[in-house]
Design a protein around this motif. Structure first.
Motif, mmCIF file in Angstrom:
data_model
loop_
_atom_site.group_PDB
_atom_site.id
_atom_site.type_symbol
_atom_site.label_atom_id
_atom_site.label_comp_id
_atom_site.label_asym_id
_atom_site.label_seq_id
_atom_site.Cartn_x
_atom_site.Cartn_y
_atom_site.Cartn_z
ATOM 1 N N VAL A 220 0.916 -1.468 0.176
ATOM 2 C CA VAL A 220 0.046 0.547 0.099
ATOM 3 C C VAL A 220 0.805 1.621 0.075
ATOM 4 O O VAL A 220 1.890 1.302 0.851
ATOM 5 C CB VAL A 220 -0.614 -0.159 1.028
ATOM 6 N N SER A 221 0.569 1.719 -1.546
ATOM 7 C CA SER A 221 1.744 3.269 -1.543
ATOM 8 C C SER A 221 0.816 4.662 -0.807
ATOM 9 O O SER A 221 -0.676 4.687 -1.587
ATOM 10 C CB SER A 221 1.830 3.423 -2.872
ATOM 11 N N ILE A 222 1.289 5.612 -0.507
ATOM 12 C CA ILE A 222 0.446 6.933 0.091
ATOM 13 C C ILE A 222 1.537 8.002 -0.716
ATOM 14 O O ILE A 222 2.500 7.961 -0.826
ATOM 15 C CB ILE A 222 0.663 7.096 1.858
ATOM 16 N N GLN A 223 0.861 8.381 -1.441
ATOM 17 C CA GLN A 223 1.533 9.317 -2.891
ATOM 18 C C GLN A 223 1.223 10.549 -2.611
ATOM 19 O O GLN A 223 -0.311 10.583 -2.492
ATOM 20 C CB GLN A 223 1.741 8.599 -4.032
ATOM 21 N N ASN A 224 2.070 11.993 -2.641
ATOM 22 C CA ASN A 224 1.447 12.648 -2.813
ATOM 23 C C ASN A 224 0.396 13.102 -4.023
ATOM 24 O O ASN A 224 0.347 12.609 -5.348
ATOM 25 C CB ASN A 224 2.318 14.241 -3.059
ATOM 26 N N ASN A 225 -0.128 14.253 -3.983
ATOM 27 C CA ASN A 225 -1.077 14.649 -5.173
ATOM 28 C C ASN A 225 -0.333 15.100 -6.402
ATOM 29 O O ASN A 225 -0.655 16.808 -6.571
ATOM 30 C CB ASN A 225 -2.106 15.519 -5.125
ATOM 31 N N SER A 226 0.195 14.465 -7.323
ATOM 32 C CA SER A 226 0.764 14.770 -8.201
ATOM 33 C C SER A 226 0.680 13.769 -9.173
ATOM 34 O O SER A 226 0.270 12.822 -8.610
ATOM 35 C CB SER A 226 2.142 15.621 -7.987
ATOM 36 N N CYS A 227 1.357 13.361 -10.994
ATOM 37 C CA CYS A 227 0.911 12.932 -11.664
ATOM 38 C C CYS A 227 2.739 12.780 -11.771
ATOM 39 O O CYS A 227 3.369 13.420 -12.102
ATOM 40 C CB CYS A 227 0.114 12.623 -12.494
ATOM 41 N N PRO A 228 3.180 11.407 -12.222
ATOM 42 C CA PRO A 228 2.308 10.062 -12.471
ATOM 43 C C PRO A 228 1.686 9.842 -11.323
ATOM 44 O O PRO A 228 2.536 10.101 -10.189
ATOM 45 C CB PRO A 228 3.088 9.315 -13.540
ATOM 46 N N VAL A 229 1.395 9.168 -10.726
ATOM 47 C CA VAL A 229 1.081 8.362 -9.578
ATOM 48 C C VAL A 229 1.195 5.949 -10.251
ATOM 49 O O VAL A 229 1.067 6.007 -11.470
ATOM 50 C CB VAL A 229 -0.736 7.739 -9.642
#
Length: 820
Positions: A217-226
């Motif tokens: 499970v990865s938590i990523q900032n609001n930016s692309c690409p995911v």
């Protein structure tokens, strides 16, 4: 203008002819298709498809698009199918079949699902452009392709709303959560109005699953690409592994613009099980997830929980201080006690003095008692830390006169004459307190300065290392580095787990209070006559208080990033405290023959070394070796305690014992001190039972096994001491009984909290997460926090019980205090 068009038309057949002669002819098929409709197309090396999509309704235009693509099984990796999605701000591409390579095998997936990154996710996201799909292959044969586009309806996550999803290695999924409180959504997108509420500044992501398939499970900032594949996800945001349970606390300061929650099924279960050999091949790696985001406590609740915890700790200290403020000694009046006894049988030659006084001892019928002789020991004659070889011999005179210094005790289990003399003349505290008070004080102070030196030298690298671990968690985002209870780990400032650090405050405060109590007693000790009561080794008591403080500081440091490699930091001073408690109990009745400070700390160093090897190299061989060492130690201490130190471990002792059994028969096995023998036997039964169980279970949590042995024996020795006091009809003060009862209530409560552990560092991070649980106290603390508070109170109350257990003897002559 007309002439330009004519020229252009005349040139175009030439260009087409040139391309036909030099390149393979390719057909580009362009068409528009509807969302939520499965479409079948055929492509090959000469035919490509360009697909545009439309929607009949604008209801979900603010949500991202998910692409479903599948192809026939005959497609190989030599001529794969390429799918490209072109968006307004980016391009994404995939290939089929999807090859997933593991350490032992390869998986091929002919179907794939991907969510297209919404480049403008957030408060201003009123619409999401539709992608242009391009499908191509170099396969000369026709390849059938099924494709479908749809909007991700539940992409935006609500607080306290559970979502369920299924994921495979070829179909990862992700969702979006925002902390923003001012979602100004157009009324046209009515389905987004649910975001118009006040969202908390800190939330917990709670994840559950019904199967054991390993996932990331990865938590990523609001930016692309995911990054939604297993390898790339390690390089952005936070990531963790899980099987059936997972969680993490996230704050707005970490992700001001919101964050994506990415679910990825791993290629194999190796990382979650920790055993590559046992991971079985499974083509159908489908995993079910259920997750929800819940609000955590506010700043006000942080403060409230912290203040209540501190209040509980101070209440415990106040309860003890209320009793401690009572007078610890009373005014003494000199009294003469005359004891008439039968004439003494002449002592054996082994007890005669240099002048032959032993031969005349039988002639002195008016003598009250045959005591141990002693001469004043000058510091220049015998080193304070090596007085273990002082041997006290019976004198013909009534008062002590001199002590002989021998290389060693006469050997072993006392011989027959010694035993007969021991029956009629029990050993007393007076006989084992011959060294001057100044010598005892210096000897005791070395415990404190030794403990302080060890504490400083040991603690500084520990704090430095664990702060480095904490920084690594922030820099790498790897949540598997630290074994937190992720469902009750509240971050504050640079701390990822504030509550488990703060809950150690009880050790520090109560340790300081205990040292203040010892200081008060030391200042009042000058009022006590030097030949009355139990000799006080204040340095030992200070060391116990310091050990309690250091346990709190090191436990707090350990909880910066708890894991397998640093668990010994959490328990090191528990070992020290357990050993010091046993030394203190032994010192009460054997002041002159307790181990020196450097010997004691060397023994503790050996214990810590064993703990290190047990953690790093757990095996059946080590378990058997340690069990043998444990039982041998029990045997040696049994003899030392039973014979009150009058024994030397040598082969001649065993030979004499065998000879006595041969000559005396079964009667020779009858203990001279039955009650003492029974109590020691019970302690041995407890140790043997625990050792056999641990050897059979082969528990990998060796650090806790070692801690249980030391703390258990400290408790057993305390019980032995109290029972022996009662047998000899020594009074115990009411407030000591109060400490005794409260300490055991606290210990049983603490043990229950300790056993209900929410982490298991002896397992893999994913397996440990299965034990994670929600907060149980004040919405801030879990059972391990409660263990910190209750065990600190239990040790503080136990220390005070030991501090006051001999208070009623303060005006009793040491000649009347038995040694046991």
């Amino acid at each position: 203008m007309l002439s330009f068009i004519i020229v252009a038309l005349s040139l175009s057949p030439v260009l087409c002819t040139y391309q036909n002669n030099s390149l393979t002819k390719r057909n580009f098929i362009y068409n528009t298709y509807e969302y939520n409709t499965r479409i079948k197309v055929f492509v090959n090396s000469t035919t490509e498809h360009i697909m545009e999509f439309y929607e009949k309704s604008e209801e979900w235009k603010g949500h991202p698009t998910r692409v479903h693509v599948s192809t026939n099984d005959s497609l190989g990796v030599d001529n794969p199918l390429f799918v490209t999605a072109t968006q307004q701000k980016g391009v994404s591409s995939w290939e089929l079949p999807l090859l997933v390579q593991t350490h032992k095998w390869a998986l091929l997936f002919n179907d794939m699902e991907r969510t297209l990154c919404p480049h403008d996710a957030g408060p201003d996201n009123k619409t999401e452009s539709r992608p242009l799909i391009h499908i191509t292959t170099s396969n000369p044969l026709n390849v059938s392709v099924d494709i479908k586009l749809e909007r991700v309806v539940h992409f935006f996550v609500d607080v306290n709303h559970e979502l369920e999803l299924n994921v495979t290695p070829s179909s990862p999924k992700y969702y979006f959560f925002s902390f923003d409180q001012s979602w100004n959504v157009s009324r046209e997108a009515s389905h987004l109005r649910r975001f118009n509420y006040t969202i908390p500044k800190s939330v917990i992501l709670m994840i559950d699953s019904d199967d054991e398939v390993c996932a990331t499970v990865s938590i990523q900032n609001n930016s692309c690409p995911v990054f939604d594949n297993e390898k790339d996800a390690l390089y952005k945001g936070y990531h963790l592994t899980m099987t059936t349970k997972g969680g993490i606390t996230l704050t707005q300061s970490m992700f001001p613009s919101g964050f994506y929650i990415v679910f990825i099924v791993k290629e194999s279960d190796d990382e979650c099980t920790g055993n590559v050999q046992q991971s079985a091949y499974n083509q159908n790696r489908l995993k079910n997830f259920r997750f929800r985001v819940i609000a955590t406590i506010s700043y006000k609740e942080y403060v409230l929980g912290a203040l209540i915890t501190l209040a509980v700790v101070m209440a415990c200290a106040a309860l003890v201080l209320a009793a401690a403020l009572l007078p610890t000694s009373c005014a003494c009046t000199e009294e003469v006690v005359i004891i008439e006894e039968e004439p003494i049988v002449p002592a054996s030659p082994s007890y005669t003095g240099a002048s032959g006084s032993g031969e005349r001892s039988g002639e002195r019928s008016g003598q009250a008692t045959a005591d141990y002789t002693a001469r004043t020991i000058d510091d220049s004659d015998v080193d304070d830390d090596n007085n273990d070889n002082i041997r006290y011999e019976p004198s013909s005179s009534g008062e002590p006169s001199r002590a002989t210094v021998s290389k060693t005790l006469d050997g072993s289990i006392a011989d027959e004459a010694d035993e007969q003399w021991s029956y009629s003349h029990p050993l007393t505290v007076h006989k084992l307190t011959r060294a001057p008070p100044e010598t005892l004080a210096r000897r005791s102070d070395r415990y404190f300065w030794g403990a302080l030196t060890v504490a400083v030298v040991y603690a500084l690298p520990v704090v430095q290392l664990l702060f480095t671990y904490q920084m690594m968690v922030f820099q790498t985002g790897d949540q598997d580095l630290c074994y937190y209870n992720f469902l009750c780990a509240h971050p504050l400032g640079f701390l990822s787990d504030f509550n488990h650090v703060y809950s150690n405050i009880g050790y520090v405060v109560l340790g300081g209070v205990f040292m203040a109590q010892v200081r008060r007693r030391q200042r009042n000790s000058w009022r006590q006559p030097k030949d009355m009561g139990i000799p006080q080794h204040f340095g030992l008591l200070y060391s116990m208080g310091l050990g309690l403080i250091m346990e709190g500081l090191l436990s707090a440091s350990y909880h910066l990033c708890p894991n397998k490699m640093n668990f010994q930091f959490d328990s090191s001073f528990m070992y020290v405290i357990a050993v010091l408690v046993m030394i203190k109990l032994y010192q009460n009745r054997h002041s002159d023959i307790i181990p020196s400070a450097h010997t004691t700390f060397m023994a503790i160093a050996v214990v810590m070394t064993l703990g290190l090897f047990g953690i790093l190299f757990p095996s059946v061989y080590f378990s058997v070796l340690f069990t043998i060492l444990h039982l041998l130690t029990c045997f040696v201490l049994t003899l030392k305690i039973y014979y009150t130190g009058k024994i030397k471990m040598e082969w001649s002792a065993l030979q004499r014992g065998v000879q006595n059994v041969r000559t005396g028969g079964v009667a020779a096995l009858r203990p001279a001190h039955p009650l003492r023998a029974v109590l020691i036997a019970l302690a041995n039964v407890a140790n043997w039972s625990f050792a056999i169980y641990c050897a059979y279970a082969n528990n990998k949590d060796f650090a806790r096994q070692l801690l249980a042995i030391l703390m258990g024996n400290a408790i057993l020795y305390t019980m032995f001491y109290i029972v022996m006091k009662l047998v000899h009809r020594e009074r115990i003060a009411p407030y000591t009984w109060l400490y005794f009862v409260l300490a055991h209530v606290a210990w049983f409560t603490a043990l229950n909290m300790f056993l209900s552990s929410n982490t298991k560092w002896s397992q893999t991070p994913a397996q440990s997460r299965r034990h994670n649980g929600a907060c149980t106290s004040l919405q801030l603390f879990d059972s391990h926090d409660e263990w910190h508070v209750t065990s600190a109170a239990a040790m503080f109350l136990s220390f005070n019980m030991l501090l006051t257990v001999d208070d009623p003897n303060v005006n009793t002559r040491r000649k009347l205090l038995h040694t046991f």
